[in-house]
Design a protein around this motif. Sequence first.
Motif: not given
Length: 214
Positions: A120-127
């Motif tokens: 899930q982190p790639p869906r909620v983390l900014r670049p």
Amino acid sequence: MSETGLPDAPACGRNRAPILGELRRLLADSRSVLEIGSGTGQHAVYFAPRLPHLCWQSSDRADNLPGIRAWLAHCPSPNLPPPLELDVDRAWPELQVDAVFTANSLHIMAESSVAALFRQPPRVLRPGGQLLVYGPMKIAGDYIGPGNADFDQWLHQRDPASGIRDLEWLDGLAAAAGLERRELNFLPANNQLVAWRNRAAPAGYRQSTTSSYQ
């Protein structure tokens, strides 16, 4: 329960200061954090006022939210919004943050839930955002300290699906999600704090690996 009648996780009191020391550095350039598995909420109410530049968003399953709300009401801070309901095995809330943090959770979850968390982190983390995980881990198949071997045995007896995770397995989950390990920090009581970052890190970001405690 604590003397105040609030839910109490004694480990929070024992580990919060060393964790904070690392978070001050790791989150110096961040503005928002999503905490997964906030539990009692004691980490949130300790970290938030000491990291006032951050919005500290706590979250957990529905049955833990009343205890978190009670702690937030007991120790209010302007950068502590109400907790979110979040089950790692279900759809996550729609939000964007600079970091995802979780403490003492991976060894409690089933392997499938750990894998779900890392997806899930790639869906909620900014670049360039970070996934920060604190807790006991095995490295190259070895326990860090004999106490962790006993603890792992106790975990398996309590719930066969739980257990101390291998760092290399976690690295594989992170890589599949587009994250790479940047730091492995050794903290007291044979625990580690690991930082993974989006491969699409901002220009000028420099990799570092530290071992703050032996």
